[in-house]
Scaffold this active site. Structure first.
Site, PDB file in Angstrom:
ATOM      1  N   GLU A  45     -18.012  39.741  -4.991  1.00 39.34           N
ATOM      2  CA  GLU A  45     -19.474  39.828  -5.056  1.00 39.34           C
ATOM      3  C   GLU A  45     -19.916  41.024  -5.898  1.00 39.34           C
ATOM      4  O   GLU A  45     -20.918  40.943  -6.623  1.00 39.34           O
ATOM      5  CB  GLU A  45     -20.050  39.893  -3.645  1.00 39.34           C
ATOM      6  CG  GLU A  45     -19.926  38.559  -2.906  1.00 39.34           C
ATOM      7  CD  GLU A  45     -20.363  38.626  -1.462  1.00 39.34           C
ATOM      8  OE1 GLU A  45     -21.350  37.967  -1.106  1.00 39.34           O
ATOM      9  OE2 GLU A  45     -19.719  39.345  -0.679  1.00 39.34           O
ATOM     10  N   GLU A  48     -14.756  33.921   3.056  1.00 43.48           N
ATOM     11  CA  GLU A  48     -15.541  34.210   4.260  1.00 43.48           C
ATOM     12  C   GLU A  48     -15.721  33.005   5.180  1.00 43.48           C
ATOM     13  O   GLU A  48     -15.653  33.140   6.412  1.00 43.48           O
ATOM     14  CB  GLU A  48     -16.921  34.772   3.877  1.00 43.48           C
ATOM     15  CG  GLU A  48     -16.892  36.185   3.329  1.00 43.48           C
ATOM     16  CD  GLU A  48     -16.693  36.239   1.823  1.00 43.48           C
ATOM     17  OE1 GLU A  48     -16.912  37.311   1.238  1.00 43.48           O
ATOM     18  OE2 GLU A  48     -16.312  35.206   1.221  1.00 43.48           O
TER      19      GLU A  48
END
Length: 703
Positions: A137, A158
């Site tokens: 990210e 995730e």
């Protein structure tokens, strides 16, 4: 903006292993002015990758501010050797006891990473190694990305953990590479046992702009940065379809989530909502929604169970409870395998690849031996075709694997494993024959899935060197190895088994010699209750769908098809012999196997599933059907009872080992925590056994 001081960040999570960000300024040929290069490093080697907790994020934000204040030509961020960064420090997430703490962590990550996105000078991520979760990210938050060709792991894992990419991933990725490919990375790969991307795939998807060899990676990245800053290179950006293409991507994501989780994983459901929100490409709204959703999920029992699972797999699996001192392990320089069928052949390939020692297969006739060796050589050719091994490696591996009809070929083997028919008498005979040829210290291992290893070894001169070494199918993929200590197994044998398991890159769990050990015992009890309900009159589909709230990788009847009804029947008969009061044998299942049927369901050309009419006809149904809820309750209560009995018997050291086995041997989801956290939080543990399996706050929200 969530401006935290270093002291406030430390107070939020005092035990953080801090990833420090340090800025230096470098001159790059062809660039007017200097380039600010930020390096993120937690001070450990590559075996402990850099992560982001509150202090780490504050450090990164300060490094960016220092860089920006110098008005550089560009700002680049890179990692320590072999590692860029692998995401949030999950212990910080685990430590959040109040929703406000989770909100702070979410906002802080957004605010720091957004500095790179909204920078007035170009920002670059030099992804020099492993990059996952929040690390990816951060890279996505930069304007441009280079990638090292040897980066070992690239992923947004995730959703696999029961979470979702919460520091911009759900918003940035679909707007960079398109929603279809973003669904592949965020949902499909994550829910397929956390599948990773390789550097070429990341480049092809558009996650990276350019790929450079590792030898001169930083130099090449800086020269490429210069060409971008000068305007000589303009990296391509995709045109994003925000209409029908986005609709199709959301529909595909929903189908994946429904199929893989059955709605049982809150993180995956939040990720779906955020993917739809990303269509507007409004970072203010998207990031605010990510933060709120992150706080919701962090304060859920499902995520705490997911983090518990992660810790089991990452920590407990690497330090198996009860394993002897590794210094007792004997060296293994040659491996023998009795049998040359599919399971034996898969093992031969694994031993050859991981141990790089000679492996010899034996069987009862030359045709079987040739077929087994041929299978291994064929699989090596496939690896060569996929460029996963070099021509030299392929030739060496093939030379290591041979076959023989004579067990004298095991004379110099240090480790011999049998993979023959699942019959005690057959296995006893095999071991007696092998013992005539091997040294007194050679380990004799069995891949039995349910038989008594103590009995198997009872007639041998050296029963102390017999150990259970139970793989799961397919051997190359399933990570669990149940290592079984029989009544006579000595510490040196056991230590050798654990050492070999580690070399094979398996996660080993020490198990007592008890019928069907852990995974098969629990699955047999679980599936036995489902089949029993069908025998009593519950329709196939009702019984099979009853367990959907668990979000298991496959339904009981599909699992039965995968395992093979004959194998499942054999294990059920073994368990019935050991524990007739809890394990039954379905006469319908016996008839099913005798009829040669392999599946309850059939599928038409459109993929529609229905019960095979022949199976429906041969099944003798009772007149006491259950509802789906009743089947579900019965199956879970049976699991709770069996787990408590296994723990009381000392089959494994603790409930954590049961969960580790179910995670790695049966593929049960992280958000279940294996199984005992789910039984605890649903109240079934206390209802059936009078107490929880785990203390409150373990695999659940803080008590």
């Amino acid at each position: 903006m969530t401006a935290l001081t270093a002291d406030e960040a430390k107070a939020l999570f005092p035990d953080e292993v801090v990833t420090h960000a340090r800025t230096r300024f470098v001159s790059v040929p062809g660039v007017d002015g200097q380039v600010a290069l930020i390096t993120i490093d937690n001070g450990h080697d590559h075996t402990r990758p850099s992560t982001f907790g509150p202090q780490s994020l504050v450090s990164l934000g300060a490094a960016f501010d220092e860089a920006a204040a110098a008005s550089p030509a560009a700002i680049a961020v890179t990692g320590k050797p072999f590692v860029f960064a692998v995401g949030a420090d999950l212990t910080a997430v685990e430590g959040a006891s109040e929703r406000s703490q989770a909100v702070t962590i979410g906002q802080l990550g957004h605010d720091v990473f957004r500095k790179f996105t909204e920078s007035s000078v170009p920002t670059f991520a030099f992804v020099n190694g492993a990059v996952m979760g929040g690390g990816l990210e951060l890279a996505l938050s930069c304007h441009y990305r280079t990638l090292a060709s040897n980066a070992a792991a690239i992923a947004l894992p995730e959703v696999f953990l029961g979470l979702f990419p919460g520091w911009g991933g759900t918003q940035l990725l679909p707007n960079l590479i398109g929603p279809h490919d973003a669904v592949t990375v965020i949902f499909e790969n994550a829910l397929n046992q956390n599948k990773m991307l390789n550097p070429k795939q990341a480049l092809d998807l558009g996650i990276a702009d350019v790929l450079f060899d590792s030898a001169d990676y930083l130099e090449q990245s800086l020269l490429w940065l210069a060409s971008v800053v000068r305007g000589d290179v303009v990296p391509a950006r995709r045109e994003i379809d925000r209409g029908a293409g986005w609709d199709a991507a959301v529909a595909r994501a929903k189908a994946i989530v429904d199929g893989k989780t059955k709605g049982a994983a809150p993180g995956a459901l939040k990720a779906l909502q955020l993917l739809e929100l990303a269509r507007a490409n409004d970072l203010d709204a998207g990031y605010a929604a990510e933060t709120e959703a992150l706080a919701d999920v962090v304060m859920s029992d499902e995520l705490r169970a997911g983090l518990y699972s992660f810790n089991l797999v990452q920590k407990r699996a690497k330090r198996p409870a009860g394993a002897p001192d590794k210094s007792l392990a004997r060296k293994v320089t040659k491996v023998g395998i009795v049998g040359a069928g599919l399971m034996a052949s898969q093992m031969a390939l694994l031993f050859a690849r991981r141990l790089e020692v000679p492996v010899v297969l034996t069987d009862i006739d030359q045709a079987r031996v040739d077929k087994g060796v041929g299978y291994v050589h064929g699989e090596i050719d496939k690896l060569l075709g996929k460029k996963r091994v070099s021509p030299d490696q392929a030739n060496r591996l093939k030379a290591l694997v041979s076959g023989s009809l004579d067990k004298a070929a095991f004379a110099d083997a240090d480790f011999v494993i049998e993979a023959v028919f699942e019959d005690l008498g057959v296995k006893q005979k095999v071991f007696a024959e092998v013992e005539e040829h091997v040294s007194a210290e050679a380990v004799l291992a069995t891949n039995t899935s349910s038989l008594s290893i103590t009995e198997m070894a009872s007639g041998l001169k050296h029963p102390e060197r017999v150990v259970g070494f139970h793989f799961f199918n397919p051997v190359a993929i399933m990570p669990l190895l149940e290592i079984v200590r029989a009544g006579q197994t000595d510490d040196a044998t056991l230590a050798t088994a654990f050492a070999v398991g580690k070399q094979l890159k398996k996660s080993s769990v020490l198990v007592k010699d008890a019928p069907a050990f852990v995974v098969n015992r629990l699955l047999t009890r679980f599936m036995g209750e489902v089949v029993k309900s069908i025998d009593e009159g519950t329709p196939f589909e009702v019984a099979d769908k009853a367990t959907e709230p668990l979000g298991l990788p496959m339904s009981p009847l599909i699992l039965l098809q995968l395992v093979g009804p004959a194998v499942a029947l054999h294990v059920a008969e073994t368990m019935n012999g050991a524990f007739p009061d809890r394990f039954g044998v379905s006469e319908n299942m016996r008839a099913f196997v005798e009829a040669g049927k392999t599946a309850v369901y059939q599928w038409d050309s459109a993929g529609k599933q229905s019960v095979d009419p022949e199976v429906q006809a041969l099944w003798s149904f009772g007149d006491q059907p259950l509802t789906g809820d009743e089947v579900f309750a019965r199956a879970l209560e049976a699991l709770a009872e069996e787990i408590r009995i296994m723990l009381d018997e000392g089959v494994v050291a603790e409930a954590q080992d049961i969960d580790l086995c179910m995670l790695l041997g049966a593929g049960w989801p992280f958000w279940l925590g294996g199984i005992t956290p789910y039984l605890d939080r649903s109240g079934i543990s206390e209802k059936v056994t009078g107490k929880r399996f785990l203390a409150p706050g373990v695999a659940s929200l803080p008590a």
